[in-house]
Design an enzyme around this catalytic site. Structure first.
Site, PDB file in Angstrom:
ATOM      1  N   GLU A   1      -7.569 -13.246  -4.006  1.00  0.00           N
ATOM      2  CA  GLU A   1      -7.002 -13.862  -2.810  1.00  0.00           C
ATOM      3  C   GLU A   1      -7.559 -13.238  -1.533  1.00  0.00           C
ATOM      4  OE1 GLU A   1      -2.825 -15.679  -4.028  1.00  0.00           O
ATOM      5  OE2 GLU A   1      -2.645 -13.550  -3.659  1.00  0.00           O
TER       6      GLU A   1
ATOM      7  N   CYS B   1       3.534  -2.103  -5.260  1.00  0.00           N
ATOM      8  CA  CYS B   1       2.495  -3.086  -4.926  1.00  0.00           C
ATOM      9  C   CYS B   1       2.370  -4.138  -6.020  1.00  0.00           C
ATOM     10  CB  CYS B   1       1.158  -2.360  -4.731  1.00  0.00           C
ATOM     11  SG  CYS B   1      -0.215  -3.482  -4.394  1.00  0.00           S
TER      12      CYS B   1
ATOM     13  N   GLY C   1      -7.066  -4.718  -4.763  1.00  0.00           N
ATOM     14  CA  GLY C   1      -8.043  -3.725  -5.207  1.00  0.00           C
ATOM     15  C   GLY C   1      -8.151  -2.501  -4.330  1.00  0.00           C
ATOM     16  N   GLU C   2      -8.842  -1.502  -4.874  1.00  0.00           N
ATOM     17  CA  GLU C   2      -9.068  -0.255  -4.159  1.00  0.00           C
ATOM     18  C   GLU C   2     -10.552  -0.172  -3.787  1.00  0.00           C
ATOM     19  OE1 GLU C   2      -7.770   2.211  -2.614  1.00  0.00           O
ATOM     20  OE2 GLU C   2      -9.699   3.220  -2.475  1.00  0.00           O
TER      21      GLU C   2
ATOM     22  N   SER D   1      -9.119  -0.014   3.937  1.00  0.00           N
ATOM     23  CA  SER D   1      -7.922   0.754   3.578  1.00  0.00           C
ATOM     24  C   SER D   1      -8.089   1.319   2.178  1.00  0.00           C
ATOM     25  CB  SER D   1      -6.701  -0.162   3.620  1.00  0.00           C
ATOM     26  OG  SER D   1      -5.560   0.507   3.158  1.00  0.00           O
TER      27      SER D   1
ATOM     28  N   SER E   1      -3.800   5.309   2.802  1.00  0.00           N
ATOM     29  CA  SER E   1      -2.411   5.050   2.400  1.00  0.00           C
ATOM     30  C   SER E   1      -1.719   6.357   2.054  1.00  0.00           C
ATOM     31  CB  SER E   1      -2.401   4.120   1.185  1.00  0.00           C
ATOM     32  OG  SER E   1      -2.866   2.853   1.567  1.00  0.00           O
ATOM     33  N   LEU E   2      -0.821   6.778   2.908  1.00  0.00           N
ATOM     34  CA  LEU E   2      -0.135   8.059   2.693  1.00  0.00           C
ATOM     35  C   LEU E   2       1.201   7.826   1.983  1.00  0.00           C
ATOM     36  CD1 LEU E   2      -1.402  10.692   3.510  1.00  0.00           C
ATOM     37  CD2 LEU E   2       0.068  10.735   5.518  1.00  0.00           C
ATOM     38  N   HIS E   3       2.077   7.079   2.629  1.00  0.00           N
ATOM     39  CA  HIS E   3       3.323   6.588   2.016  1.00  0.00           C
ATOM     40  C   HIS E   3       4.398   7.625   1.732  1.00  0.00           C
ATOM     41  CE1 HIS E   3       1.163   2.938   2.035  1.00  0.00           C
ATOM     42  NE2 HIS E   3       0.616   3.009   0.847  1.00  0.00           N
TER      43      HIS E   3
ATOM     44  N   ASN F   1       7.116  -5.085   1.882  1.00  0.00           N
ATOM     45  CA  ASN F   1       7.184  -6.529   1.665  1.00  0.00           C
ATOM     46  C   ASN F   1       7.627  -6.790   0.238  1.00  0.00           C
ATOM     47  OD1 ASN F   1       6.089  -7.365   4.271  1.00  0.00           O
ATOM     48  ND2 ASN F   1       4.189  -6.431   3.562  1.00  0.00           N
TER      49      ASN F   1
HETATM   50  N1  SAH Z   1      -5.973  -0.183  -2.174  1.00  0.00           N
HETATM   51  C1  SAH Z   1      -5.905  -0.074  -0.747  1.00  0.00           C
HETATM   52  C2  SAH Z   1      -5.512  -1.394  -0.081  1.00  0.00           C
HETATM   53  C3  SAH Z   1      -4.112  -1.829  -0.403  1.00  0.00           C
HETATM   54  S1  SAH Z   1      -3.309  -3.044   0.566  1.00  0.00           S
HETATM   55  C4  SAH Z   1      -4.920   1.013  -0.360  1.00  0.00           C
HETATM   56  O1  SAH Z   1      -4.221   1.507  -1.235  1.00  0.00           O
HETATM   57  O2  SAH Z   1      -4.871   1.365   0.810  1.00  0.00           O
HETATM   58  C5  SAH Z   1      -3.043  -2.346   2.148  1.00  0.00           C
HETATM   59  C6  SAH Z   1      -1.769  -1.535   2.343  1.00  0.00           C
HETATM   60  O3  SAH Z   1      -0.583  -2.214   1.943  1.00  0.00           O
HETATM   61  C7  SAH Z   1      -1.770  -0.224   1.567  1.00  0.00           C
HETATM   62  O4  SAH Z   1      -1.339   0.808   2.393  1.00  0.00           O
HETATM   63  C8  SAH Z   1      -0.770  -0.491   0.487  1.00  0.00           C
HETATM   64  O5  SAH Z   1      -0.233   0.676  -0.072  1.00  0.00           O
HETATM   65  C9  SAH Z   1       0.243  -1.311   1.223  1.00  0.00           C
HETATM   66  N2  SAH Z   1       1.149  -2.061   0.351  1.00  0.00           N
HETATM   67  C10 SAH Z   1       1.017  -2.344  -0.956  1.00  0.00           C
HETATM   68  N3  SAH Z   1       2.075  -3.051  -1.397  1.00  0.00           N
HETATM   69  C11 SAH Z   1       2.893  -3.238  -0.345  1.00  0.00           C
HETATM   70  C12 SAH Z   1       4.135  -3.927  -0.141  1.00  0.00           C
HETATM   71  N4  SAH Z   1       4.704  -4.601  -1.129  1.00  0.00           N
HETATM   72  N5  SAH Z   1       4.664  -3.905   1.081  1.00  0.00           N
HETATM   73  C13 SAH Z   1       4.062  -3.280   2.108  1.00  0.00           C
HETATM   74  N6  SAH Z   1       2.886  -2.627   1.993  1.00  0.00           N
HETATM   75  C14 SAH Z   1       2.309  -2.597   0.783  1.00  0.00           C
END
Ligand code: SAH
Length: 377
Positions: free
Chosen positions: A111, A143, A185-186, A217, A240-242, A316
């Protein structure tokens, strides 16, 4: 003389063997096109013309390459393939976001999302979010893409192809102002194809975007960060720290067990980002998991001295997982703590969540259903 059985078979195969597979032009960089033309007896500028036809003009037929002789177009048509991605499904959000499910040659699906964004002057600009893999191997707990698992890498041509196909769907006179590699994807787990696609999309003759308008990202594969930034200098980097502690991050982002926060941030401090560039740290906000005031304080301490900004992404939702999105007031309180500690922080306004087009909601719906039994569309 009678042929024995084996050599008869060999002769048969030799006579029906198809000519060698045509090469894919989309995904070739300028150098490769120049050398392909050289092998076919053409001067280097012919390769540059084809580069421009492919990426700046986005033609999908050799017959439209009008400054190339008919004879060479015919030769090219035999030796090479000019493929565009097939649109399998298109979804439109009430906020103007559009999501495209592409069907690839082998039947795999990925997508891309086009997102309307207002700039500081209130002018509407399109951003495009592209995928780099079919599925993902990183397994982040929150995710949706992770739920379909890893299926295969995308080629550079399939990454650039998403841009070309999505650009064809823009209205006349419109263009993409930003490109983000934040789809399925990563990117750093598909390093070579990602670098090649970034170089093509930011090439001055490709009519894509300037490097500072393209952001990649990554989940934070620390060992590849420096190589990546050196390979595509000037391009935006989002990490992506989180979470602000290893225990929480380890649960959310499994790669943290290999490269923990200390290792990741040490690498980030060393990155040759260039004068004007800050690293963006993405922080998905999950209610009761990583959204407390204490988390915000720990995060600001962790980032001390780093030239960065934090982008908060309220989670999300999608079905089948136990996470919850925190309220807007919680997100804003978190952001204010970061700001008061001197950390630049913004909140991402996610678009397209009604059609599962927001961050972390992209997937091949069939694969998710097959792997998890969940229905997402
Ligand atoms: N693989 C990459 C790109 C992922 S998508 C990465 O990990 O960065 C981009 C961002 O959206 C990333 O920070 C990912 O962790 C975040 N993400 C993934 N699922 C999500 C969700 N359901 N809600 C909000 N952000 C999300």
């Amino acid at each position: 003389m009678e042929q024995d059985g084996k050599s008869k078979i060999a002769t048969y195969h030799a006579s029906v063997r198809p000519p060698s597979q045509p090469v894919d032009l989309v995904g070739m960089d300028e150098e490769e096109l120049v050398s392909l033309c050289g092998e076919m007896g053409e001067p280097p500028y012919r390769g540059r013309q084809i580069f421009s036809w492919l990426y700046a003009q986005g033609v999908s037929e050799f017959s439209r390459m009008t400054n190339i002789s008919k004879g060479f177009r015919a030769k090219l048509g035999e030796a090479a393939r000019l493929e565009t991605l097939e649109l399998d499904r298109e979804s439109k959000s009430s906020d103007g976001t559009e999501k495209y499910l592409w069907r690839l040659r082998d039947g795999a699906r990925v997508e891309s999302v086009r997102i309307p964004m207002k700039n500081v002057n209130g002018v509407m600009r399109w951003s495009l979010c592209v995928s780099t893999q079919v599925g993902c191997a990183m397994g982040c707990a929150f995710c949706l893409t992770a739920k379909m698992g890893f299926i295969r890498q995308l080629s550079a041509g399939e990454i650039v192809g998403q841009f070309l196909a999505a650009r064809n769907l823009l209205a006349p006179g419109e263009r993409f102002h930003n490109i983000v590699f934040m789809g399925m994807g990563e990117p750093l787990d598909n390093f070579d194809a990602t670098v090649k696609a970034v170089r093509i999309l930011t090439h001055p003759q490709a009519n894509g975007v300037s490097p500072r308008r393209l952001t990649v990202s990554t989940v934070g594969i620390a060992s590849r960060l420096k190589d990546f930034v050196s390979a595509v200098p000037g391009v935006g980097l989002a990490v992506s720290l989180h979470a602000a502690d290893d225990e929480t991050r380890g649960k959310l982002v499994p790669v943290n067990r290999k490269w923990n926060l200390g290792a990741l941030l040490d690498e980030c401090r060393e990155l040759p980002m260039g004068e004007r560039r800050r690293i963006t740290f993405e922080y998905v906000m999950l209610r009761g998991v990583n959204d407390s005031g204490q988390d915000a304080k720990t995060l600001s301490n962790l980032l001390k001295g780093l030239k960065c900004k934090v982008n908060l992404i309220p989670w999300n939702p999608f079905p089948g997982v136990a996470f919850e999105r925190p309220g807007d007031d919680r997100v804003e309180a978190f952001r204010r703590i970061l700001l008061s500690a001197g950390v630049v922080a913004t909140t991402r306004v996610s678009k397209g969540s009604d059609i599962l087009a927001a961050c972390g909601q992209l997937a091949d719906p069939r694969q998710v259903t097959e792997k998890t039994g969940l229905t997402t569309s």
